[in-house]
Design an enzyme around this catalytic site. Structure first.
Site, PDB file in Angstrom:
ATOM      1  N   THR A  21      -0.177  -5.506   4.673  1.00  0.00           N
ATOM      2  CA  THR A  21       0.647  -5.799   3.482  1.00  0.00           C
ATOM      3  C   THR A  21       2.109  -5.407   3.685  1.00  0.00           C
ATOM      4  OG1 THR A  21      -1.140  -5.754   1.875  1.00  0.00           O
ATOM      5  CG2 THR A  21       1.030  -5.115   1.067  1.00  0.00           C
ATOM      6  N   PRO A  77      -1.990  15.810   7.782  1.00  0.00           N
ATOM      7  CA  PRO A  77      -1.453  15.665   9.145  1.00  0.00           C
ATOM      8  C   PRO A  77      -0.083  14.982   9.105  1.00  0.00           C
ATOM      9  CG  PRO A  77      -3.725  14.833   9.011  1.00  0.00           C
ATOM     10  CD  PRO A  77      -3.292  15.131   7.603  1.00  0.00           C
ATOM     11  N   GLU A 134       0.898  -1.152   0.000  1.00  0.00           N
ATOM     12  CA  GLU A 134       0.000   0.000   0.000  1.00  0.00           C
ATOM     13  C   GLU A 134       0.935   1.198   0.000  1.00  0.00           C
ATOM     14  OE1 GLU A 134      -3.177   0.192  -0.269  1.00  0.00           O
ATOM     15  OE2 GLU A 134      -3.595  -1.961  -0.165  1.00  0.00           O
ATOM     16  N   THR A 149      11.676   3.125   0.886  1.00  0.00           N
ATOM     17  CA  THR A 149      11.453   4.532   0.536  1.00  0.00           C
ATOM     18  C   THR A 149      12.286   5.477   1.399  1.00  0.00           C
ATOM     19  OG1 THR A 149       9.755   6.261   0.638  1.00  0.00           O
ATOM     20  CG2 THR A 149       9.425   4.400   2.088  1.00  0.00           C
ATOM     21  N   ASP A 150      12.523   6.687   0.897  1.00  0.00           N
ATOM     22  CA  ASP A 150      13.218   7.711   1.691  1.00  0.00           C
ATOM     23  C   ASP A 150      12.391   8.143   2.898  1.00  0.00           C
ATOM     24  OD1 ASP A 150      11.249   9.165   0.328  1.00  0.00           O
ATOM     25  OD2 ASP A 150      12.625  10.676  -0.469  1.00  0.00           O
ATOM     26  N   GLU A 151      11.068   7.872   2.856  1.00  0.00           N
ATOM     27  CA  GLU A 151      10.205   8.367   3.937  1.00  0.00           C
ATOM     28  C   GLU A 151      10.501   7.712   5.281  1.00  0.00           C
ATOM     29  OE1 GLU A 151       6.129   9.022   3.097  1.00  0.00           O
ATOM     30  OE2 GLU A 151       6.538   9.713   1.071  1.00  0.00           O
ATOM     31  N   TYR A 172       2.102   5.011   6.773  1.00  0.00           N
ATOM     32  CA  TYR A 172       2.770   4.412   5.604  1.00  0.00           C
ATOM     33  C   TYR A 172       4.270   4.266   5.859  1.00  0.00           C
ATOM     34  CZ  TYR A 172       5.339   4.346   1.191  1.00  0.00           C
ATOM     35  OH  TYR A 172       6.247   4.039   0.189  1.00  0.00           O
ATOM     36  N   SER A 201       5.165   1.742   8.438  1.00  0.00           N
ATOM     37  CA  SER A 201       5.050   0.345   7.977  1.00  0.00           C
ATOM     38  C   SER A 201       6.256  -0.030   7.119  1.00  0.00           C
ATOM     39  CB  SER A 201       3.732   0.125   7.216  1.00  0.00           C
ATOM     40  OG  SER A 201       3.746   0.773   5.951  1.00  0.00           O
ATOM     41  N   LYS A 202       6.734   0.902   6.303  1.00  0.00           N
ATOM     42  CA  LYS A 202       7.896   0.615   5.453  1.00  0.00           C
ATOM     43  C   LYS A 202       9.170   0.481   6.326  1.00  0.00           C
ATOM     44  CE  LYS A 202       7.923   0.458   1.476  1.00  0.00           C
ATOM     45  NZ  LYS A 202       7.655  -0.667   0.533  1.00  0.00           N
TER      46      LYS A 202
HETATM   47  P1  NAD Z   1       1.450   1.293  -6.374  1.00  0.00           P
HETATM   48  O1  NAD Z   1       0.473   1.574  -5.295  1.00  0.00           O
HETATM   49  O2  NAD Z   1       1.310   1.964  -7.687  1.00  0.00           O
HETATM   50  O3  NAD Z   1       1.470  -0.289  -6.660  1.00  0.00           O
HETATM   51  C1  NAD Z   1       1.439  -1.246  -5.642  1.00  0.00           C
HETATM   52  C2  NAD Z   1       1.117  -2.596  -6.271  1.00  0.00           C
HETATM   53  O4  NAD Z   1       1.167  -3.589  -5.226  1.00  0.00           O
HETATM   54  C3  NAD Z   1      -0.296  -2.683  -6.889  1.00  0.00           C
HETATM   55  O5  NAD Z   1      -0.227  -3.303  -8.138  1.00  0.00           O
HETATM   56  C4  NAD Z   1      -1.073  -3.526  -5.886  1.00  0.00           C
HETATM   57  O6  NAD Z   1      -2.117  -4.268  -6.484  1.00  0.00           O
HETATM   58  C5  NAD Z   1       0.029  -4.438  -5.331  1.00  0.00           C
HETATM   59  N1  NAD Z   1      -0.289  -4.967  -3.995  1.00  0.00           N
HETATM   60  C6  NAD Z   1      -0.750  -4.266  -2.921  1.00  0.00           C
HETATM   61  N2  NAD Z   1      -0.940  -5.094  -1.874  1.00  0.00           N
HETATM   62  C7  NAD Z   1      -0.564  -6.334  -2.290  1.00  0.00           C
HETATM   63  C8  NAD Z   1      -0.503  -7.603  -1.670  1.00  0.00           C
HETATM   64  N3  NAD Z   1      -0.889  -7.770  -0.380  1.00  0.00           N
HETATM   65  N4  NAD Z   1      -0.063  -8.663  -2.367  1.00  0.00           N
HETATM   66  C9  NAD Z   1       0.316  -8.534  -3.669  1.00  0.00           C
HETATM   67  N5  NAD Z   1       0.259  -7.346  -4.328  1.00  0.00           N
HETATM   68  C10 NAD Z   1      -0.160  -6.250  -3.641  1.00  0.00           C
HETATM   69  O7  NAD Z   1       2.883   1.567  -5.732  1.00  0.00           O
HETATM   70  P2  NAD Z   1       4.218   2.144  -6.396  1.00  0.00           P
HETATM   71  O8  NAD Z   1       4.194   3.610  -6.335  1.00  0.00           O
HETATM   72  O9  NAD Z   1       4.457   1.451  -7.674  1.00  0.00           O
HETATM   73  O10 NAD Z   1       5.295   1.651  -5.304  1.00  0.00           O
HETATM   74  C11 NAD Z   1       5.894   0.375  -5.408  1.00  0.00           C
HETATM   75  C12 NAD Z   1       6.853   0.185  -4.248  1.00  0.00           C
HETATM   76  O11 NAD Z   1       7.862   1.187  -4.297  1.00  0.00           O
HETATM   77  C13 NAD Z   1       6.212   0.284  -2.872  1.00  0.00           C
HETATM   78  O12 NAD Z   1       6.818  -0.677  -2.047  1.00  0.00           O
HETATM   79  C14 NAD Z   1       6.557   1.678  -2.406  1.00  0.00           C
HETATM   80  O13 NAD Z   1       6.621   1.742  -1.002  1.00  0.00           O
HETATM   81  C15 NAD Z   1       7.916   1.863  -3.043  1.00  0.00           C
HETATM   82  N6  NAD Z   1       8.310   3.247  -3.345  1.00  0.00           N
HETATM   83  C16 NAD Z   1       7.479   4.054  -4.055  1.00  0.00           C
HETATM   84  C17 NAD Z   1       7.894   5.336  -4.386  1.00  0.00           C
HETATM   85  C18 NAD Z   1       7.013   6.278  -5.193  1.00  0.00           C
HETATM   86  O14 NAD Z   1       7.359   7.438  -5.355  1.00  0.00           O
HETATM   87  N7  NAD Z   1       5.894   5.825  -5.742  1.00  0.00           N
HETATM   88  C19 NAD Z   1       9.147   5.793  -3.968  1.00  0.00           C
HETATM   89  C20 NAD Z   1       9.965   4.936  -3.222  1.00  0.00           C
HETATM   90  C21 NAD Z   1       9.528   3.658  -2.930  1.00  0.00           C
HETATM   91  O1  DAU Z   2       9.233   9.784  -1.086  1.00  0.00           O
HETATM   92  C1  DAU Z   2       8.845   8.549  -1.600  1.00  0.00           C
HETATM   93  C2  DAU Z   2       7.352   8.412  -1.442  1.00  0.00           C
HETATM   94  O2  DAU Z   2       6.761   9.302  -2.380  1.00  0.00           O
HETATM   95  C3  DAU Z   2       6.846   6.996  -1.661  1.00  0.00           C
HETATM   96  O3  DAU Z   2       7.389   6.153  -0.676  1.00  0.00           O
HETATM   97  C4  DAU Z   2       5.317   6.953  -1.608  1.00  0.00           C
HETATM   98  O4  DAU Z   2       4.854   5.651  -1.929  1.00  0.00           O
HETATM   99  C5  DAU Z   2       4.778   7.937  -2.634  1.00  0.00           C
HETATM  100  O5  DAU Z   2       3.368   7.984  -2.547  1.00  0.00           O
HETATM  101  C6  DAU Z   2       5.356   9.330  -2.401  1.00  0.00           C
HETATM  102  O6  DAU Z   2       4.853   9.901  -1.167  1.00  0.00           O
HETATM  103  P1  DAU Z   2       4.474  11.458  -1.034  1.00  0.00           P
HETATM  104  O7  DAU Z   2       3.516  11.625   0.064  1.00  0.00           O
HETATM  105  O8  DAU Z   2       5.684  12.302  -1.009  1.00  0.00           O
HETATM  106  O9  DAU Z   2       3.768  11.646  -2.485  1.00  0.00           O
HETATM  107  P2  DAU Z   2       2.423  12.395  -2.934  1.00  0.00           P
HETATM  108  O10 DAU Z   2       2.413  12.364  -4.425  1.00  0.00           O
HETATM  109  O11 DAU Z   2       1.230  11.886  -2.219  1.00  0.00           O
HETATM  110  O12 DAU Z   2       2.689  13.885  -2.453  1.00  0.00           O
HETATM  111  C7  DAU Z   2       3.819  14.611  -2.907  1.00  0.00           C
HETATM  112  C8  DAU Z   2       3.796  15.972  -2.212  1.00  0.00           C
HETATM  113  O13 DAU Z   2       2.667  16.720  -2.689  1.00  0.00           O
HETATM  114  C9  DAU Z   2       3.605  15.886  -0.703  1.00  0.00           C
HETATM  115  O14 DAU Z   2       4.352  16.902  -0.071  1.00  0.00           O
HETATM  116  C10 DAU Z   2       2.121  16.131  -0.491  1.00  0.00           C
HETATM  117  C11 DAU Z   2       1.780  17.091  -1.633  1.00  0.00           C
HETATM  118  N1  DAU Z   2       0.392  16.966  -2.148  1.00  0.00           N
HETATM  119  C12 DAU Z   2      -0.047  15.749  -2.540  1.00  0.00           C
HETATM  120  C13 DAU Z   2      -1.321  15.572  -3.030  1.00  0.00           C
HETATM  121  C14 DAU Z   2      -1.823  14.198  -3.446  1.00  0.00           C
HETATM  122  C15 DAU Z   2      -0.418  18.097  -2.253  1.00  0.00           C
HETATM  123  O15 DAU Z   2      -0.005  19.211  -1.903  1.00  0.00           O
HETATM  124  N2  DAU Z   2      -1.683  17.928  -2.724  1.00  0.00           N
HETATM  125  C16 DAU Z   2      -2.184  16.719  -3.109  1.00  0.00           C
HETATM  126  O16 DAU Z   2      -3.373  16.641  -3.513  1.00  0.00           O
END
Ligand code: NAD
Ligand code: DAU
Length: 340
Positions: A102, A277, A86, A127-129, A153, A156-157
């Protein structure tokens, strides 16, 4: 090599599967995905259609221990990359439970099954978070920066990262952890900042910016993250942790205004709404270790990557409508309803 990719129907997983199959002709991939609201099997339909034996899809949940053991054995898997999670911070605030199930339990179940199956290459995608938040003057996160996650989130990571670490320290299981900054690019679900702002601006709707819009993220084009994960898989040190970043620290205000300008939309679509928040102020990545040990270097600058991303969304409007489910609309209504 026979590689299991979990979460391959999500944003980064989809990009990673295309990236790896194009680059390594001898590689075959099993994509294991639960297909939550964020998973879209059709992203990879061209690979299913090809039917050349290099790609297959299995619907399964990484929290299911019996299924994980069976699938690893049945497909003779030699390496695992775990993207399944998630991933949306805002959803973790409205409903944290699935994040623990998850991202913590599932991560351990999959890791354990891989260890039992004797799989020697395992990448856990984090993730960097997990490092928490920086102020403007702080140096960028390094791999030895203490973990201080602030959202359900990121907690959990971080929990999963500690479990992966413990499997290396206790059992000698040679898993590798990667931590990346904010990705953008094709196939990103339109709840995340860049695709959401594209969608709303295209519809001439208000663009909700949280708080003062001065939070900073380090943006990386998704294929650069894929490159990092590829290098960690092939060259990562057992028990190693690697940061990846994009050298593109931007305020949210900057990103949203750039999107408005690129689409020829007026600045007054931008609307300040109440803050998320626990909103982390700034992320920045020091990826010296990945550069030195893996040879990692991001290839894209933000301007090029964003232009490519917006062009992809312009030509894939049908993709956005195809993935908008009732669940998506409900979440957006509830979450943004509360922020007015
Ligand atoms: P996403 O939400 O687009 O995709 C997540 C995928 O995981 C989906 O296809 C979903 O169906 C699947 N999934 C969820 N729960 C599952 C389960 N219990 N079993 C099997 N499949 C399941 O996410 P994303 O943005 O592609 O991120 C992928 C990974 O990279 C995550 O672990 C996230 O923490 C990490 N990450 C994301 C970012 C970012 O900017 N998006 C940055 C750093 C790390
Ligand atoms: O840093 C890596 C992370 O980046 C990943 O681990 C996460 O899976 C990914 O979702 C992402 O997290 P963020 O919270 O940084 O991404 P998001 O796109 O939700 O938001 C980016 C920035 O924009 C954040 O400071 C919140 C702000 N934001 C986001 C949304 C959706 C807004 O101001 N308005 C919005 O509607």
């Amino acid at each position: 090599m026979k590689l299991l990719v979990t979460g391959g129907c999500g944003f980064i997983g989809t990009n990673f599967i295309y990236h790896m199959l194009a680059k390594y002709p001898d590689l075959s991939i099993v994509n294991l995905d639960k297909l939550t609201y964020a998973g879209n099997r059709a992203n990879l339909a061209p690979l299913e259609k090809k039917n050349d034996g290099r790609y297959s899809f299995v619907r399964a949940d990484i929290t299911d221990a019996e299924a994980m053991a069976r699938i690893l054995k049945q497909h003779a898997i030699e390496a695992v990359v775990n993207f399944a999670a998630e991933s949306h911070v805002d959803r973790s605030i409205s409903d944290p439970a699935p994040f623990i199930t998850t991202n913590v339990n599932g991560a351990q179940v999959l890791l354990h099954a891989a260890m039992e199956a004797g799989i020697q290459r395992y990448v856990h995608v984090s993730t960097d978070e997990v490092y928490g938040s920086l102020s403007q003057d702080d140096p960028a996160f390094r791999e030895d920066t203490p973990l201080a996650p602030n959202s359900p989130y990121s907690a959990s990571k971080a929990s999963a990262d500690l479990i992966v670490r413990s499997y290396y320290k206790t059992f000698g299981y040679p898993a590798v952890i990667t931590r990346c900054s904010n990705n953008y690019g094709p196939w990103q679900f339109p709840e995340k900042l860049i695709p959401l702002m594209f969608k709303l601006a295209s519809e001439d709707k208000p663009l909700p910016v949280y708080g003062d819009g001065l939070n900073v993220r380090d943006w990386i084009f998704v294929t650069d993250h894929c490159l990092g994960v590829e290098l960690a898989l092939l060259k990562g040190r057992p028990g190693g942790i690697y940061n990846f970043g994009g050298n593109a620290e931007k305020t949210n205000l900057d990103v949203v205004q750039t999107i408005l300008r690129a689409l020829g939309k007026p600045d007054d679509l931008l609307t300040f709404v109440s803050d998320r928040p626990g909103h982390d102020k700034r992320y920045a990545m020091d990826y010296t270790l990945a550069a030195d040990e893996l040879g990692f270097a991001p290839q894209y600058d933000f301007e090029t990557g964003l232009a490519e991303t917006l062009a992809w969304y312009q030509s894939h409007r049908d993709w956005i409508s195809s993935i908008e489910s009732g669940d998506y609309r409900q979440f957006m209504n509830d979450w943004y309803g509360e922020r007015k």
